[in-house]
Design a protein around this motif. Sequence first.
Motif, PDB file in Angstrom:
ATOM      1  N   ASP A 180       0.822  -1.193   0.000  1.00 58.12           N
ATOM      2  CA  ASP A 180       0.000   0.000   0.000  1.00 58.12           C
ATOM      3  C   ASP A 180       0.861   1.249   0.000  1.00 58.12           C
ATOM      4  N   ALA A 181       1.941   1.190   0.756  1.00 60.93           N
ATOM      5  CA  ALA A 181       2.815   2.370   0.826  1.00 60.93           C
ATOM      6  C   ALA A 181       3.321   2.721  -0.565  1.00 60.93           C
ATOM      7  N   VAL A 182       3.806   1.719  -1.271  1.00 62.51           N
ATOM      8  CA  VAL A 182       4.349   1.992  -2.600  1.00 62.51           C
ATOM      9  C   VAL A 182       3.253   2.456  -3.541  1.00 62.51           C
ATOM     10  N   THR A 183       2.109   1.782  -3.475  1.00 64.21           N
ATOM     11  CA  THR A 183       1.016   2.130  -4.371  1.00 64.21           C
ATOM     12  C   THR A 183       0.576   3.567  -4.158  1.00 64.21           C
ATOM     13  N   VAL A 184       0.354   3.904  -2.903  1.00 68.48           N
ATOM     14  CA  VAL A 184      -0.106   5.260  -2.588  1.00 68.48           C
ATOM     15  C   VAL A 184       0.857   6.284  -3.146  1.00 68.48           C
ATOM     16  N   VAL A 185       2.134   6.075  -2.884  1.00 68.63           N
ATOM     17  CA  VAL A 185       3.118   7.057  -3.313  1.00 68.63           C
ATOM     18  C   VAL A 185       3.160   7.164  -4.826  1.00 68.63           C
ATOM     19  N   LEU A 186       3.264   6.021  -5.484  1.00 68.00           N
ATOM     20  CA  LEU A 186       3.382   6.063  -6.936  1.00 68.00           C
ATOM     21  C   LEU A 186       2.146   6.675  -7.565  1.00 68.00           C
ATOM     22  N   TYR A 187       0.998   6.310  -7.034  1.00 67.83           N
ATOM     23  CA  TYR A 187      -0.232   6.855  -7.596  1.00 67.83           C
ATOM     24  C   TYR A 187      -0.263   8.360  -7.465  1.00 67.83           C
ATOM     25  N   GLN A 188       0.009   8.839  -6.253  1.00 62.37           N
ATOM     26  CA  GLN A 188      -0.005  10.290  -6.054  1.00 62.37           C
ATOM     27  C   GLN A 188       1.085  10.963  -6.855  1.00 62.37           C
ATOM     28  N   LEU A 189       2.217  10.275  -6.948  1.00 62.82           N
ATOM     29  CA  LEU A 189       3.334  10.823  -7.698  1.00 62.82           C
ATOM     30  C   LEU A 189       2.967  11.046  -9.148  1.00 62.82           C
ATOM     31  N   PHE A 190       2.468   9.992  -9.768  1.00 67.35           N
ATOM     32  CA  PHE A 190       2.146  10.114 -11.187  1.00 67.35           C
ATOM     33  C   PHE A 190       1.001  11.077 -11.413  1.00 67.35           C
ATOM     34  N   GLU A 191       0.075  11.106 -10.458  1.00 64.96           N
ATOM     35  CA  GLU A 191      -1.017  12.050 -10.614  1.00 64.96           C
ATOM     36  C   GLU A 191      -0.516  13.473 -10.547  1.00 64.96           C
ATOM     37  N   SER A 192       0.378  13.752  -9.609  1.00 64.95           N
ATOM     38  CA  SER A 192       0.887  15.116  -9.536  1.00 64.95           C
ATOM     39  C   SER A 192       1.800  15.414 -10.712  1.00 64.95           C
ATOM     40  N   PHE A 193       2.487  14.399 -11.225  1.00 59.15           N
ATOM     41  CA  PHE A 193       3.273  14.621 -12.431  1.00 59.15           C
ATOM     42  C   PHE A 193       2.374  15.008 -13.584  1.00 59.15           C
ATOM     43  N   LEU A 194       1.212  14.369 -13.634  1.00 60.78           N
ATOM     44  CA  LEU A 194       0.289  14.680 -14.712  1.00 60.78           C
ATOM     45  C   LEU A 194      -0.160  16.130 -14.651  1.00 60.78           C
ATOM     46  N   ARG A 195      -0.222  16.644 -13.429  1.00 58.73           N
ATOM     47  CA  ARG A 195      -0.689  18.023 -13.319  1.00 58.73           C
ATOM     48  C   ARG A 195       0.437  19.016 -13.545  1.00 58.73           C
ATOM     49  N   LEU A 196       1.659  18.576 -13.347  1.00 55.51           N
ATOM     50  CA  LEU A 196       2.787  19.488 -13.554  1.00 55.51           C
ATOM     51  C   LEU A 196       3.002  19.718 -15.040  1.00 55.51           C
ATOM     52  N   PRO A 197       3.494  20.871 -15.381  1.00 47.63           N
ATOM     53  CA  PRO A 197       3.796  21.102 -16.792  1.00 47.63           C
ATOM     54  C   PRO A 197       4.924  20.215 -17.299  1.00 47.63           C
ATOM     55  N   SER A 198       5.914  19.988 -16.439  1.00 45.26           N
ATOM     56  CA  SER A 198       6.997  19.115 -16.907  1.00 45.26           C
ATOM     57  C   SER A 198       7.569  18.365 -15.715  1.00 45.26           C
ATOM     58  N   VAL A 199       8.224  17.280 -16.026  1.00 43.11           N
ATOM     59  CA  VAL A 199       8.766  16.450 -14.954  1.00 43.11           C
ATOM     60  C   VAL A 199      10.282  16.451 -15.035  1.00 43.11           C
ATOM     61  N   SER A 200      10.928  16.759 -13.962  1.00 44.16           N
ATOM     62  CA  SER A 200      12.396  16.753 -13.976  1.00 44.16           C
ATOM     63  C   SER A 200      12.916  15.602 -13.130  1.00 44.16           C
ATOM     64  N   GLY A 201      14.179  15.420 -13.240  1.00 51.41           N
ATOM     65  CA  GLY A 201      14.810  14.349 -12.473  1.00 51.41           C
ATOM     66  C   GLY A 201      14.664  14.576 -10.990  1.00 51.41           C
ATOM     67  N   LEU A 202      14.686  15.822 -10.603  1.00 49.33           N
ATOM     68  CA  LEU A 202      14.542  16.141  -9.178  1.00 49.33           C
ATOM     69  C   LEU A 202      13.203  15.624  -8.648  1.00 49.33           C
ATOM     70  N   ASP A 203      12.175  15.785  -9.485  1.00 47.67           N
ATOM     71  CA  ASP A 203      10.859  15.330  -9.044  1.00 47.67           C
ATOM     72  C   ASP A 203      10.857  13.830  -8.801  1.00 47.67           C
ATOM     73  N   VAL A 204      11.539  13.112  -9.660  1.00 48.61           N
ATOM     74  CA  VAL A 204      11.592  11.658  -9.482  1.00 48.61           C
ATOM     75  C   VAL A 204      12.300  11.311  -8.175  1.00 48.61           C
ATOM     76  N   LEU A 205      13.385  12.025  -7.939  1.00 50.45           N
ATOM     77  CA  LEU A 205      14.115  11.776  -6.689  1.00 50.45           C
ATOM     78  C   LEU A 205      13.250  12.081  -5.476  1.00 50.45           C
ATOM     79  N   LEU A 206      12.556  13.209  -5.579  1.00 50.48           N
ATOM     80  CA  LEU A 206      11.664  13.536  -4.468  1.00 50.48           C
ATOM     81  C   LEU A 206      10.600  12.468  -4.293  1.00 50.48           C
ATOM     82  N   GLY A 207      10.176  11.930  -5.428  1.00 50.70           N
ATOM     83  CA  GLY A 207       9.208  10.849  -5.355  1.00 50.70           C
ATOM     84  C   GLY A 207       9.743   9.667  -4.564  1.00 50.70           C
TER      85      GLY A 207
END
Lengths: 654, 193
Positions: A233-260
Amino acid sequence: MAPFLSLLIYTYLVLRCSSLTAPVDPSKSQPMGSSLGQNSSSEGVPLVDVPMALGVFSVDYHHVQAPFEIVLWIMLASLAKLGFHWSGRIPAVVPESCLLIMVGLLVGGVIYGVRHSAPPTLSADAFFLFLLPPIVLDAGYFLPGRLFFENLGTILWYALLGTLWNVLGIGLSLYGVCLLCPSSLGDVSLLHCLLFGSLIAAVDPVAVLSVFQEMHVNEQLHILVFGESLLNDAVTVVLYQLFESFLRLPSVSGLDVLLGGCRVLVVGFGGLFVGLFFGLVAALTSRFTPRVPVIAPLFVFLYSYLSYLTSEMLHLSGITAIVTCAVTMKQYVEANVSERSNSSIQYFLKMWSSVSETLIFIFLGVSTIQDVHMWSWLFVCATLLLCLIWRGSGVLLLTAVVNKVRRNKVTFRDQFIIAYGGLRGAICFSLVFLIDDFPKKRLFITTTIIVILFTVFVQGMTIKPLVDLLDVKRKKRALPTVSEEIHSRLIDHLLAGIEDVVGYWGQHYWKDKFEQFNRKFLRRFLIREEQQNRSSILRVYQELERREQGADRETVHPLLPEEMDSIRRILSRNLLQFNSRRPTYSRHTLHHDRALQRHSSLGERDTQFVFLCAVCAIGPRSISQDSSIPEEQTAPQHGPKKHLSFDIENEKNN
Amino acid sequence: MGSNKSTLQHIPNAEELMEETGFSAAHIQRLYDRFQLLDRDQMGGLRNEDFEAIPELVTNPIKDRIIGAFLSPGKDMVDFPSFVRVLAHFQPTNSKRSKTSSQEQYNSPTRKLQFVFQLYDQDRDGKISKTEMLQVLQEMLRMEETDEQLQSVMEKAFQEADLDQDDAISFDEFKKSLEKLDISEKMSIGFLC
């Protein structure tokens, strides 16, 4: 059957009534709340004139609509459950979850036919806030603690890495599939695919539990699959929210992945700490309950639910929190609270989780009947195939690595069960509804439903026969002789005993340290004064007492001993009777024992054999002659027989 | 796990034990720590009470036989070398030692079988009598079968195993009845290797 049918008819009548009592415009409301007012639904029910005199009898459905419908659903769920178990044979073939989904489909179809509009769907909020917590709490409270922590490394390995492997694999390959067919699937971007992968990859604890309950698997396997489904669940929650917020961001950088990546840790450990905190507070509170024992169980539920809600509020992993809370507070609460309160806690947990689970499956069926479907053969089939492939390959790879470090290897049969038993359930379903709207959202919803139905029905129903097939193939030799069985069993007990003497290595150090800490600080602080002196030996006696009482209730009928040749038949018949009454592991067993664990961790033996060991490990009667448990600390009382061999040896050699 | 032979100096005869039993230095160290932990009154030996204090062991139906197996006849205390020697029986057989001949190793299949045999044969006469087998059955299966059934189970077992019909099972007959069982795999504790 009769109550079930009558309920259906009643529901139908109520629904017709409710469609007739559509919300009345305030400007046109009649003084007595007469039921047949302006009908604004799409049905062409004619207006009926009602006399303006005082109504003697009226139906005001709207007043009670919400609780009424809830109660009806729960009633439907419970009666359905009753109905299935009425016939002994059906649950053996078809898992309960499948039957419930079918009932849901039926009811959904009925509602659709009556109203010609979509039936009520399972809202994500209702699911996550009301239906899921009881199940997870029940699972956490009855988690076999020692087994869980022994296998924690493996479980985390599967949960974290396995889920990551699945998510990335499914996401990327689905994107590849979409690229192959740009005409129909062109507007599904990579991030969408990854998002979809993140919600479809996660194994669902509810579905897993319900199927494994009917399948008698050994404890270790059960805890691996179940633990994995809880912790991913921990991984799912994070990845889901991560990708969802990536979808809302204009662009995705490497930093965002690291923060993820950091977020995974935050979410996991955050949930853990929230759970720990509330667990300890609950334990402390239970210390002060002896004057008001009636509300003691309530604290257990309140604190657990609070931990869940708090972590959901902070976007942490709620499941981790509630499981940690339950595991933490259990031993202290059990010591502090009276025996009856303990029973109440256990009983209510089981009841609520059972109702929740039933409701979830029924709603899954109901929600399938709706207008929001979009079908694409390519996408759906590709998803199904990829789910299976990635899960299978993930399990194989991970197991190959982890077997090098484990002492009880995960056998091939176990790996197959882990891979094939990775069922998806309602969590995926709710998550898919929460996606921000985009053109292909309906496709995702349809695909999710199909995947869930496929895993629950096809995999759920076929896993047992396939496993039996695998077992049959590995039974090379003939039935063991009586001598072999006896000696084998003796050796199992011996090994369990030696393991206890030697203690656990690896975790031994930390376990010991924790036990010391526990004894010195936690127990003193969190447990009531009078209860603290209960040594662990006393607890063991209570355990034995409980087992003996349990065994008494399930005494095997003494069969007349037939001739020598049929000794085996007697033994195996006893085993079968015992077999049908108590599965190797189910959520309902409250204790496990060493010989059983030892036996099953070797993974190779006949299941029946295992049950006999479970009975054997229930110690001999002679430990305490009277059934009352002494309050003060006493030395163990032994019946005379137990010392026989030892004394003889001593006598002969003195 | 980091400990080498020099840190074992406080353990008496550590090197001989390692030679004799095949345990590594790390294992000896861990066994010693465990031994110290169990030896609550620090007498340098484990008594019956120390074994009884192990909570999980108390629920074992053959607990007394296991404790008896540790204690050599005549003594009521297990010292560390005896402790280690008994545990050496449970090493998996395919460990890497080859210095002494395989018959003398503690974890050879024969030695393992002898260990189990002695669990039955409490009076050490080299044979399992009917009474001894019945006692074991009663200890293990008391909750489940009546005494008559246990009697018939025992008779059947004797029928199968007692080839020379002398109403007692000798060690060779015992060995023969277990020949289909892979004793070295079954009677091994994985983490002792």
